[in-house]
Design a protein around this motif. Structure first.
Motif, PDB file in Angstrom:
ATOM      1  N   MET A 125       0.842  -1.197   0.000  1.00 29.03           N
ATOM      2  CA  MET A 125       0.000   0.000   0.000  1.00 29.03           C
ATOM      3  C   MET A 125       0.877   1.246   0.000  1.00 29.03           C
ATOM      4  O   MET A 125       1.901   1.288   0.677  1.00 29.03           O
ATOM      5  CB  MET A 125      -0.867   0.022   1.264  1.00 29.03           C
ATOM      6  N   VAL A 126       0.431   2.244  -0.727  1.00 29.15           N
ATOM      7  CA  VAL A 126       1.221   3.481  -0.855  1.00 29.15           C
ATOM      8  C   VAL A 126       0.444   4.632  -0.213  1.00 29.15           C
ATOM      9  O   VAL A 126      -0.733   4.845  -0.516  1.00 29.15           O
ATOM     10  CB  VAL A 126       1.485   3.807  -2.337  1.00 29.15           C
ATOM     11  N   ALA A 127       1.116   5.365   0.686  1.00 37.15           N
ATOM     12  CA  ALA A 127       0.484   6.496   1.374  1.00 37.15           C
ATOM     13  C   ALA A 127       1.250   7.772   1.059  1.00 37.15           C
ATOM     14  O   ALA A 127       2.484   7.766   0.975  1.00 37.15           O
ATOM     15  CB  ALA A 127       0.465   6.259   2.879  1.00 37.15           C
ATOM     16  N   LEU A 128       0.520   8.855   0.912  1.00 34.73           N
ATOM     17  CA  LEU A 128       1.103  10.181   0.724  1.00 34.73           C
ATOM     18  C   LEU A 128       0.607  11.039   1.885  1.00 34.73           C
ATOM     19  O   LEU A 128      -0.608  11.139   2.118  1.00 34.73           O
ATOM     20  CB  LEU A 128       0.635  10.744  -0.620  1.00 34.73           C
ATOM     21  N   VAL A 129       1.543  11.640   2.624  1.00 31.40           N
ATOM     22  CA  VAL A 129       1.178  12.406   3.818  1.00 31.40           C
ATOM     23  C   VAL A 129       1.639  13.847   3.643  1.00 31.40           C
ATOM     24  O   VAL A 129       2.850  14.107   3.558  1.00 31.40           O
ATOM     25  CB  VAL A 129       1.829  11.801   5.086  1.00 31.40           C
ATOM     26  N   THR A 130       0.698  14.793   3.597  1.00 34.10           N
ATOM     27  CA  THR A 130       1.104  16.199   3.532  1.00 34.10           C
ATOM     28  C   THR A 130       1.416  16.679   4.951  1.00 34.10           C
ATOM     29  O   THR A 130       0.851  16.187   5.925  1.00 34.10           O
ATOM     30  CB  THR A 130       0.019  17.100   2.897  1.00 34.10           C
ATOM     31  N   GLY A 131       2.333  17.635   5.051  1.00 30.22           N
ATOM     32  CA  GLY A 131       2.790  18.051   6.384  1.00 30.22           C
ATOM     33  C   GLY A 131       3.547  16.931   7.063  1.00 30.22           C
ATOM     34  O   GLY A 131       3.685  16.891   8.284  1.00 30.22           O
ATOM     35  N   GLY A 132       4.053  15.996   6.250  1.00 27.82           N
ATOM     36  CA  GLY A 132       4.714  14.800   6.798  1.00 27.82           C
ATOM     37  C   GLY A 132       6.071  15.080   7.417  1.00 27.82           C
ATOM     38  O   GLY A 132       6.634  14.218   8.087  1.00 27.82           O
ATOM     39  N   GLY A 133       6.580  16.306   7.237  1.00 25.28           N
ATOM     40  CA  GLY A 133       7.910  16.616   7.759  1.00 25.28           C
ATOM     41  C   GLY A 133       7.948  16.932   9.231  1.00 25.28           C
ATOM     42  O   GLY A 133       9.038  17.060   9.816  1.00 25.28           O
ATOM     43  N   GLY A 134       6.789  17.089   9.885  1.00 23.96           N
ATOM     44  CA  GLY A 134       6.841  17.467  11.306  1.00 23.96           C
ATOM     45  C   GLY A 134       5.595  17.043  12.051  1.00 23.96           C
ATOM     46  O   GLY A 134       4.596  16.647  11.448  1.00 23.96           O
ATOM     47  N   GLY A 135       5.668  17.115  13.374  1.00 24.32           N
ATOM     48  CA  GLY A 135       4.512  16.951  14.255  1.00 24.32           C
ATOM     49  C   GLY A 135       3.672  15.717  13.950  1.00 24.32           C
ATOM     50  O   GLY A 135       4.179  14.589  13.847  1.00 24.32           O
ATOM     51  N   ILE A 136       2.392  15.941  13.803  1.00 22.54           N
ATOM     52  CA  ILE A 136       1.432  14.845  13.590  1.00 22.54           C
ATOM     53  C   ILE A 136       1.723  14.113  12.275  1.00 22.54           C
ATOM     54  O   ILE A 136       1.686  12.876  12.214  1.00 22.54           O
ATOM     55  CB  ILE A 136      -0.009  15.417  13.604  1.00 22.54           C
ATOM     56  N   GLY A 137       2.031  14.870  11.226  1.00 24.79           N
ATOM     57  CA  GLY A 137       2.292  14.253   9.916  1.00 24.79           C
ATOM     58  C   GLY A 137       3.465  13.291   9.979  1.00 24.79           C
ATOM     59  O   GLY A 137       3.417  12.193   9.402  1.00 24.79           O
ATOM     60  N   ALA A 138       4.526  13.688  10.697  1.00 27.14           N
ATOM     61  CA  ALA A 138       5.707  12.813  10.810  1.00 27.14           C
ATOM     62  C   ALA A 138       5.351  11.532  11.569  1.00 27.14           C
ATOM     63  O   ALA A 138       5.804  10.437  11.215  1.00 27.14           O
ATOM     64  CB  ALA A 138       6.841  13.555  11.504  1.00 27.14           C
ATOM     65  N   ALA A 139       4.530  11.669  12.619  1.00 27.72           N
ATOM     66  CA  ALA A 139       4.107  10.483  13.384  1.00 27.72           C
ATOM     67  C   ALA A 139       3.255   9.560  12.504  1.00 27.72           C
ATOM     68  O   ALA A 139       3.351   8.325  12.593  1.00 27.72           O
ATOM     69  CB  ALA A 139       3.323  10.905  14.627  1.00 27.72           C
TER      70      ALA A 139
ATOM     71  N   ARG B  15       4.159   5.657  11.591  1.00 23.10           N
ATOM     72  CA  ARG B  15       3.227   4.558  11.877  1.00 23.10           C
ATOM     73  C   ARG B  15       2.867   3.782  10.610  1.00 23.10           C
ATOM     74  O   ARG B  15       2.859   2.545  10.587  1.00 23.10           O
ATOM     75  CB  ARG B  15       1.965   5.117  12.509  1.00 23.10           C
ATOM     76  N   LEU B  16       2.576   4.516   9.548  1.00 26.73           N
ATOM     77  CA  LEU B  16       2.182   3.848   8.304  1.00 26.73           C
ATOM     78  C   LEU B  16       3.344   3.019   7.753  1.00 26.73           C
ATOM     79  O   LEU B  16       3.150   1.888   7.291  1.00 26.73           O
ATOM     80  CB  LEU B  16       1.717   4.875   7.271  1.00 26.73           C
ATOM     81  N   ALA B  17       4.562   3.583   7.837  1.00 23.17           N
ATOM     82  CA  ALA B  17       5.733   2.849   7.333  1.00 23.17           C
ATOM     83  C   ALA B  17       5.972   1.593   8.163  1.00 23.17           C
ATOM     84  O   ALA B  17       6.257   0.516   7.621  1.00 23.17           O
ATOM     85  CB  ALA B  17       6.966   3.751   7.352  1.00 23.17           C
ATOM     86  N   ALA B  18       5.813   1.727   9.503  1.00 20.22           N
ATOM     87  CA  ALA B  18       6.030   0.573  10.382  1.00 20.22           C
ATOM     88  C   ALA B  18       5.032  -0.541  10.078  1.00 20.22           C
ATOM     89  O   ALA B  18       5.307  -1.717  10.327  1.00 20.22           O
ATOM     90  CB  ALA B  18       5.912   1.004  11.840  1.00 20.22           C
ATOM     91  N   ASN B  19       3.882  -0.148   9.549  1.00 16.08           N
ATOM     92  CA  ASN B  19       2.860  -1.148   9.259  1.00 16.08           C
ATOM     93  C   ASN B  19       2.764  -1.467   7.770  1.00 16.08           C
ATOM     94  O   ASN B  19       1.707  -1.855   7.266  1.00 16.08           O
ATOM     95  CB  ASN B  19       1.517  -0.709   9.835  1.00 16.08           C
ATOM     96  N   GLY B  20       3.877  -1.256   7.077  1.00 16.45           N
ATOM     97  CA  GLY B  20       3.994  -1.821   5.734  1.00 16.45           C
ATOM     98  C   GLY B  20       3.691  -0.906   4.568  1.00 16.45           C
ATOM     99  O   GLY B  20       3.744  -1.351   3.421  1.00 16.45           O
ATOM    100  N   HIS B  21       3.350   0.361   4.834  1.00 17.43           N
ATOM    101  CA  HIS B  21       3.097   1.257   3.702  1.00 17.43           C
ATOM    102  C   HIS B  21       4.412   1.798   3.136  1.00 17.43           C
ATOM    103  O   HIS B  21       5.359   2.075   3.877  1.00 17.43           O
ATOM    104  CB  HIS B  21       2.279   2.473   4.153  1.00 17.43           C
ATOM    105  N   ALA B  22       4.444   1.974   1.843  1.00 19.41           N
ATOM    106  CA  ALA B  22       5.451   2.840   1.230  1.00 19.41           C
ATOM    107  C   ALA B  22       4.927   4.263   1.395  1.00 19.41           C
ATOM    108  O   ALA B  22       3.753   4.524   1.132  1.00 19.41           O
ATOM    109  CB  ALA B  22       5.591   2.507  -0.246  1.00 19.41           C
ATOM    110  N   VAL B  23       5.790   5.168   1.886  1.00 16.27           N
ATOM    111  CA  VAL B  23       5.293   6.483   2.290  1.00 16.27           C
ATOM    112  C   VAL B  23       5.970   7.604   1.503  1.00 16.27           C
ATOM    113  O   VAL B  23       7.199   7.660   1.417  1.00 16.27           O
ATOM    114  CB  VAL B  23       5.530   6.704   3.807  1.00 16.27           C
ATOM    115  N   VAL B  24       5.140   8.504   0.968  1.00 13.25           N
ATOM    116  CA  VAL B  24       5.655   9.738   0.360  1.00 13.25           C
ATOM    117  C   VAL B  24       5.426  10.861   1.364  1.00 13.25           C
ATOM    118  O   VAL B  24       4.300  11.102   1.805  1.00 13.25           O
ATOM    119  CB  VAL B  24       4.929  10.056  -0.960  1.00 13.25           C
TER     120      VAL B  24
END
Ligand SMILES: NC(=O)c1ccc[n+]([C@@H]2O[C@H](COP(=O)([O-])OP(=O)(O)OC[C@H]3O[C@@H](n4cnc5c(N)ncnc54)[C@H](O)[C@@H]3O)[C@@H](O)[C@H]2O)c1
Length: 255
Positions: A1-15, A19-28
């Protein structure tokens, strides 16, 4: 599964990325701050992209990066957001007002627009990070509350048309969460021993909502309690001639 997270560089987005990566997602990891995006992408083994979500071109770029790198997109998490920094006294500071709407609201609308063709092919979904401020009167920050209430309204209104395209969409509405976003308010809250959510509490809720099967829902998140689906009241739309009540309901079939 592929996930794209905006605001992923900090705070809630980084968490959420972690979490998504730890559970098997490829993350952008998409963020306005390219160094922060790179740092998180490195930590989670994902891909970084610099994107300003207030700009349609930034949203197109981040989706293109997901498709170029991983070939598909299953989950769009819209976590980029800013404080409005507009005090609760009229009149509004026009530059700050436009920027708050640009990031918190346009960022959601443009992000969904950019990702929809890919989400549609994947039978994917969107989770928008709104706020508890969307559900109650956030008197200290009306412009911020306006953006988040609009996000929840948009998610609810869009859920049926998106369901017709095989795409789910939901919102999470966190209370105060311990990130740099809180600024000086964080210090005041800690001093008053007001409990805060951790970024990972919010990430866990995003993951749980994504794993569910609902759509058009808003989930309230507060410290010490499990995520709670917010029950919106039915909206009365008038009385028929025979005295029976008309209630607003989605008019498109979900199938
Ligand atoms: N922290 C809280 O108390 C709280 C509570 C409820 C909701 N929220 C919402 O959660 C989301 C994340 O907040 P946070 O606490 O992690 O904030 P944060 O400031 O810690 O992180 C936000 C991230 O978004 C990025 N960003 C800002 N503007 C951007 C833009 N135009 N394009 C792309 N990226 C951009 C920042 O660089 C940063 O990495 C926001 O939407 C916020 O409104 C936060």
């Amino acid at each position: 599964m592929v996930a794209l997270v905006t605001g992923g560089g900090g705070g809630i987005g980084a968490a959420i990325c972690a979490r998504l990566a730890a559970n098997g997602h490829a993350v952008v990891v998409a963020d306005l701050d390219p160094d922060a995006a790179e740092r998180v992408a490195k930590e989670v083994g994902g891909t970084a992209v610099r994107a300003d979500v207030a700009d349609p071109a930034g949203n197109a770029d981040m989706v293109a990066r997901a498709l170029d790198t991983y070939g598909s997109l299953d989950l769009l998490v819209l976590a980029a957001g800013i404080q409005s920094d507009v005090p609760p006294d009229p009149g509004v500071d026009l530059v700050r007002y436009r920027r708050a709407l640009g990031v918190n609201l346009d960022g959601v609308v443009f992000g969904i627009d950019a990702a929809l063709p890919a989400l549609r092919s994947a039978g994917g979904q969107v989770v928008a990070v709104a706020s508890l401020a969307a559900l109650g009167p956030e008197q200290a920050n009306p412009v911020y509350a306006l953006t988040k209430a609009a996000v929840v309204g948009y998610v609810r209104a869009l859920s049926t048309p998106l369901a017709a395209r095989g795409v789910r969409i939901n919102a999470v509405c966190p209370g105060f969460t311990d990130t740099p976003f809180l600024g000086i308010t964080g210090r005041l809250l800690r001093k008053q021993k007001i409990p805060l959510l951790s970024p990972d509490d919010v990430a866990a809720a995003v993951e749980a909502v994504a794993a569910g099967d609902g759509t058009g829902e808003a989930w309230a998140l507060v410290p010490g309690r499990p995520p709670a689906r917010y029950e919106f009241p039915e909206v009365p739309a008038g009385l028929r001639a025979d005295g029976t009540e008309v209630v607003l309901k989605p008019f498109l079939s979900a199938k």
